[in-house]
Design a protein around this motif. Structure first.
Motif, PDB file in Angstrom:
ATOM      1  N   ALA A 108       0.796  -1.221   0.000  1.00 22.89           N
ATOM      2  CA  ALA A 108       0.000   0.000   0.000  1.00 22.89           C
ATOM      3  C   ALA A 108       0.830   1.274   0.000  1.00 22.89           C
ATOM      4  CB  ALA A 108      -0.924  -0.005   1.214  1.00 22.89           C
ATOM      5  N   GLY A 109       2.152   1.146  -0.115  1.00 25.14           N
ATOM      6  CA  GLY A 109       2.986   2.345  -0.069  1.00 25.14           C
ATOM      7  C   GLY A 109       3.087   2.949   1.314  1.00 25.14           C
ATOM      8  N   ASP A 110       2.715   2.160   2.348  1.00 24.74           N
ATOM      9  CA  ASP A 110       2.699   2.670   3.723  1.00 24.74           C
ATOM     10  C   ASP A 110       4.013   2.368   4.439  1.00 24.74           C
ATOM     11  OD1 ASP A 110       2.151  -0.042   3.587  1.00 24.74           O
ATOM     12  OD2 ASP A 110       0.819  -0.036   5.334  1.00 24.74           O
ATOM     13  N   ILE A 111       5.105   2.420   3.708  1.00 27.05           N
ATOM     14  CA  ILE A 111       6.400   2.131   4.312  1.00 27.05           C
ATOM     15  C   ILE A 111       7.221   3.406   4.462  1.00 27.05           C
ATOM     16  CG2 ILE A 111       6.434  -0.186   3.319  1.00 27.05           C
ATOM     17  CD1 ILE A 111       8.620   0.880   1.364  1.00 27.05           C
ATOM     18  N   GLU A 112       8.212   3.321   5.336  1.00 24.77           N
ATOM     19  CA  GLU A 112       9.217   4.372   5.447  1.00 24.77           C
ATOM     20  C   GLU A 112      10.575   3.723   5.266  1.00 24.77           C
ATOM     21  OE1 GLU A 112       8.263   7.937   8.155  1.00 24.77           O
ATOM     22  OE2 GLU A 112       7.643   6.168   9.295  1.00 24.77           O
ATOM     23  N   VAL A 113      11.490   4.456   4.644  1.00 25.40           N
ATOM     24  CA  VAL A 113      12.784   3.874   4.319  1.00 25.40           C
ATOM     25  C   VAL A 113      13.911   4.811   4.732  1.00 25.40           C
ATOM     26  CG1 VAL A 113      11.865   2.545   2.384  1.00 25.40           C
ATOM     27  CG2 VAL A 113      12.776   4.848   1.972  1.00 25.40           C
ATOM     28  N   SER A 114      15.087   4.235   4.846  1.00 24.47           N
ATOM     29  CA  SER A 114      16.316   5.010   5.002  1.00 24.47           C
ATOM     30  C   SER A 114      17.373   4.336   4.138  1.00 24.47           C
ATOM     31  CB  SER A 114      16.748   5.068   6.473  1.00 24.47           C
ATOM     32  OG  SER A 114      16.787   3.771   7.057  1.00 24.47           O
ATOM     33  N   PHE A 115      18.387   5.092   3.794  1.00 24.56           N
ATOM     34  CA  PHE A 115      19.415   4.600   2.875  1.00 24.56           C
ATOM     35  C   PHE A 115      20.800   4.832   3.460  1.00 24.56           C
ATOM     36  CE2 PHE A 115      15.915   6.078   0.022  1.00 24.56           C
ATOM     37  CZ  PHE A 115      15.515   4.828  -0.434  1.00 24.56           C
ATOM     38  N   GLU A 116      21.680   3.854   3.224  1.00 22.38           N
ATOM     39  CA  GLU A 116      23.052   3.956   3.723  1.00 22.38           C
ATOM     40  C   GLU A 116      24.022   4.047   2.554  1.00 22.38           C
ATOM     41  OE1 GLU A 116      24.146   1.643   7.200  1.00 22.38           O
ATOM     42  OE2 GLU A 116      25.856   0.851   6.061  1.00 22.38           O
ATOM     43  N   PHE A 117      24.977   4.973   2.671  1.00 21.24           N
ATOM     44  CA  PHE A 117      26.005   5.173   1.656  1.00 21.24           C
ATOM     45  C   PHE A 117      27.380   5.076   2.316  1.00 21.24           C
ATOM     46  CE2 PHE A 117      22.278   7.740   0.483  1.00 21.24           C
ATOM     47  CZ  PHE A 117      22.007   7.237  -0.779  1.00 21.24           C
ATOM     48  N   PHE A 118      28.429   4.957   1.494  1.00 20.27           N
ATOM     49  CA  PHE A 118      29.780   5.021   2.037  1.00 20.27           C
ATOM     50  C   PHE A 118      30.510   6.196   1.392  1.00 20.27           C
ATOM     51  CE2 PHE A 118      30.133   2.054  -1.573  1.00 20.27           C
ATOM     52  CZ  PHE A 118      31.217   2.568  -2.267  1.00 20.27           C
ATOM     53  N   PRO A 119      31.477   6.787   2.085  1.00 17.13           N
ATOM     54  CA  PRO A 119      32.165   7.971   1.541  1.00 17.13           C
ATOM     55  C   PRO A 119      33.016   7.589   0.332  1.00 17.13           C
ATOM     56  CG  PRO A 119      33.190   7.254   3.586  1.00 17.13           C
ATOM     57  CD  PRO A 119      31.952   6.433   3.435  1.00 17.13           C
ATOM     58  N   PRO A 120      32.962   8.359  -0.745  1.00 15.28           N
ATOM     59  CA  PRO A 120      33.686   8.006  -1.973  1.00 15.28           C
ATOM     60  C   PRO A 120      35.176   8.265  -1.862  1.00 15.28           C
ATOM     61  CG  PRO A 120      32.591  10.119  -2.231  1.00 15.28           C
ATOM     62  CD  PRO A 120      32.163   9.591  -0.887  1.00 15.28           C
ATOM     63  N   LYS A 121      35.960   7.461  -2.616  1.00 16.78           N
ATOM     64  CA  LYS A 121      37.411   7.603  -2.618  1.00 16.78           C
ATOM     65  C   LYS A 121      37.925   8.428  -3.789  1.00 16.78           C
ATOM     66  CE  LYS A 121      38.346   3.116  -0.423  1.00 16.78           C
ATOM     67  NZ  LYS A 121      39.018   1.795  -0.612  1.00 16.78           N
ATOM     68  N   THR A 122      37.171   8.454  -4.886  1.00 13.25           N
ATOM     69  CA  THR A 122      37.632   9.126  -6.104  1.00 13.25           C
ATOM     70  C   THR A 122      36.544  10.062  -6.619  1.00 13.25           C
ATOM     71  OG1 THR A 122      36.728   7.430  -7.593  1.00 13.25           O
ATOM     72  CG2 THR A 122      38.950   7.062  -6.713  1.00 13.25           C
ATOM     73  N   GLU A 123      36.906  10.911  -7.586  1.00 15.08           N
ATOM     74  CA  GLU A 123      35.928  11.822  -8.176  1.00 15.08           C
ATOM     75  C   GLU A 123      34.822  11.042  -8.889  1.00 15.08           C
ATOM     76  OE1 GLU A 123      37.636  14.776 -10.662  1.00 15.08           O
ATOM     77  OE2 GLU A 123      38.857  15.684  -9.067  1.00 15.08           O
ATOM     78  N   LYS A 124      35.185   9.961  -9.567  1.00 12.34           N
ATOM     79  CA  LYS A 124      34.186   9.152 -10.259  1.00 12.34           C
ATOM     80  C   LYS A 124      33.211   8.529  -9.265  1.00 12.34           C
ATOM     81  CE  LYS A 124      33.623   5.320 -13.516  1.00 12.34           C
ATOM     82  NZ  LYS A 124      34.329   4.286 -14.338  1.00 12.34           N
ATOM     83  N   MET A 125      33.753   8.001  -8.162  1.00  9.67           N
ATOM     84  CA  MET A 125      32.887   7.414  -7.133  1.00  9.67           C
ATOM     85  C   MET A 125      32.014   8.485  -6.484  1.00  9.67           C
ATOM     86  SD  MET A 125      35.610   4.782  -5.394  1.00  9.67           S
ATOM     87  CE  MET A 125      34.485   4.160  -4.145  1.00  9.67           C
ATOM     88  N   GLU A 126      32.544   9.687  -6.350  1.00 14.53           N
ATOM     89  CA  GLU A 126      31.750  10.777  -5.772  1.00 14.53           C
ATOM     90  C   GLU A 126      30.587  11.139  -6.683  1.00 14.53           C
ATOM     91  OE1 GLU A 126      32.353  15.094  -3.588  1.00 14.53           O
ATOM     92  OE2 GLU A 126      34.031  14.142  -4.617  1.00 14.53           O
ATOM     93  N   ALA A 127      30.837  11.138  -7.998  1.00 14.00           N
ATOM     94  CA  ALA A 127      29.760  11.432  -8.949  1.00 14.00           C
ATOM     95  C   ALA A 127      28.681  10.365  -8.874  1.00 14.00           C
ATOM     96  CB  ALA A 127      30.322  11.524 -10.366  1.00 14.00           C
ATOM     97  N   THR A 128      29.089   9.103  -8.737  1.00 16.33           N
ATOM     98  CA  THR A 128      28.113   8.007  -8.617  1.00 16.33           C
ATOM     99  C   THR A 128      27.295   8.153  -7.339  1.00 16.33           C
ATOM    100  OG1 THR A 128      29.546   6.490  -9.847  1.00 16.33           O
ATOM    101  CG2 THR A 128      27.851   5.502  -8.458  1.00 16.33           C
ATOM    102  N   LEU A 129      27.968   8.492  -6.241  1.00 14.16           N
ATOM    103  CA  LEU A 129      27.265   8.684  -4.971  1.00 14.16           C
ATOM    104  C   LEU A 129      26.202   9.763  -5.090  1.00 14.16           C
ATOM    105  CD1 LEU A 129      26.808   8.559  -1.897  1.00 14.16           C
ATOM    106  CD2 LEU A 129      28.760  10.113  -1.650  1.00 14.16           C
ATOM    107  N   TRP A 130      26.574  10.929  -5.626  1.00 14.33           N
ATOM    108  CA  TRP A 130      25.623  12.034  -5.664  1.00 14.33           C
ATOM    109  C   TRP A 130      24.505  11.791  -6.667  1.00 14.33           C
ATOM    110  CZ3 TRP A 130      24.882  15.491  -2.063  1.00 14.33           C
ATOM    111  CH2 TRP A 130      25.876  15.586  -1.078  1.00 14.33           C
ATOM    112  N   SER A 131      24.783  11.039  -7.713  1.00 19.12           N
ATOM    113  CA  SER A 131      23.717  10.643  -8.622  1.00 19.12           C
ATOM    114  C   SER A 131      22.724   9.733  -7.903  1.00 19.12           C
ATOM    115  CB  SER A 131      24.312   9.921  -9.838  1.00 19.12           C
ATOM    116  OG  SER A 131      23.288   9.417 -10.665  1.00 19.12           O
ATOM    117  N   SER A 132      23.235   8.832  -7.082  1.00 21.70           N
ATOM    118  CA  SER A 132      22.363   7.925  -6.330  1.00 21.70           C
ATOM    119  C   SER A 132      21.536   8.681  -5.298  1.00 21.70           C
ATOM    120  CB  SER A 132      23.205   6.843  -5.649  1.00 21.70           C
ATOM    121  OG  SER A 132      23.845   6.028  -6.601  1.00 21.70           O
TER     122      SER A 132
END
Length: 312
Positions: free
Chosen positions: A20-44
């Motif tokens: 029913a869409g009656d859920i709540e969520v949270s998301f976990e990320f890890f700190p990026p090591k490179t500029e490419k990984m940082e771009a992927t993180l912020w896109s996510s």
């Protein structure tokens, strides 16, 4: 505690027909090591932000190895987005005074939520020993953080028992100590059997643990990597799951479909068991977590749909 309700036969209703869409969520990320990984993180982050998560957390490497990058990522989320940022903090590699100072810096930066963990030594397989002058365990860390500022605090829980715990009862006693010290909720380590979570939740409630216990969901695409994660935290990878990924090493799209199916079925069974809060270990990728939330009926919040960024 109401009885556990399990999903109906797949030959009856469709698996997500009652979502029913009656859920709540949270998301976990890890700190990026490179500029490419940082771009992927912020896109996510930008992809998942419109789902209106309760918070997003940023991990802390073993032995405190990502302290500066964690701090920078959390502060950027707090500064540049409308999301509630949660910072991971551990007992490893710092004295009480040093950890308390980090906590004060987070509070001054507007961060009000901490995920408080004992933490793992920097050397894989080594046993944890408290830092001289440091916090001895997560319960002490929770109490210390509460003395610094009125943080909202999440802690870890282990449906299949932490590897350092001698018994399941000792593990649950440790969880109760963390809650009694002031933690607001527990987020579990990942697991692949809904029964392990539902039984853990019910036993914890019977012991008087009243704080919410949120299941941690890890959508798996790399079994070898997941084995390493599981060995460190005591999670079990069932043989049937290993078999489902056999022969897919060179077929990334097929792996994604299999991973989504496994994680979605787990979430559907938890939903049928009364679970309405989910925490996703995203590994800095949005697609699988977003797809599972969509299957559970969660849709973008209208007010956040266009842009998750705050105006300058």
């Amino acid at each position: 505690m109401s009885p556990i309700a399990y999903p109906r036969s797949p030959f009856g209703k469709a698996m997500f027909e009652d979502a029913a869409g009656d859920i709540e969520v949270s998301f976990e990320f890890f700190p990026p090591k490179t500029e490419k990984m940082e771009a992927t993180l912020w896109s996510s982050i930008e992809t998942l932000a419109p789902l209106g998560p309760r918070f997003v957390s940023v991990t802390y490497g073993a032995g405190g190895s990502t302290r500066e990058r964690t701090h920078a990522t959390v502060e950027r989320i707090a500064r540049e987005t409308a999301l509630t940022a949660a910072a991971h903090l551990t007992c490893v590699g710092a004295t009480r005074e040093e950890i308390d100072e980090i906590a004060r810096q987070y509070w001054q930066a507007g961060v009000r939520h901490v995920v408080a963990l004992r933490g793992d030594p920097a050397e894989p397989g080594a046993r944890f020993t408290p830092e001289p002058g440091g916090y001895a365990d997560a319960a002490e860390l929770v109490a210390g953080l509460k003395s610094v500022a009125p943080f909202e605090i999440s802690v870890a829980a282990y449906p299949e028992t932490h590897p350092d715990s001698l018994t399941k009862r000792a593990d649950l006693d440790n969880l109760k100590r963390k809650i009694d010290a002031g933690a607001d909720r527990a987020i579990t380590q990942f697991f692949f059997s809904p029964d392990s979570f539902l039984r853990f939740r019910d036993v914890a409630a019977a012991m008087g643990i009243e704080a919410e216990i949120v299941p941690g969901i890890l959508p798996v695409t790399n079994v070898a990597q997941t084995r390493k994660f599981a060995a460190a935290c005591g999670a079990t990878i069932p043989p049937w799951m290993e078999r489902l990924f056999e022969g897919l090493d060179d077929l990334p799209a097929a792996r994604q479909l299999v991973a989504a199916t496994i994680a979605a079925e787990l979430c559907a069974q938890l939903y049928a068991g009364g679970v309405r809060h989910f925490h996703f270990f995203t590994l800095n990728r949005a697609e699988l977590s977003y797809a599972i939330c969509h299957l559970l009926g969660l849709r973008p919040k209208e007010s956040d749909h266009v842009d998750c960024r705050r105006s300058a």
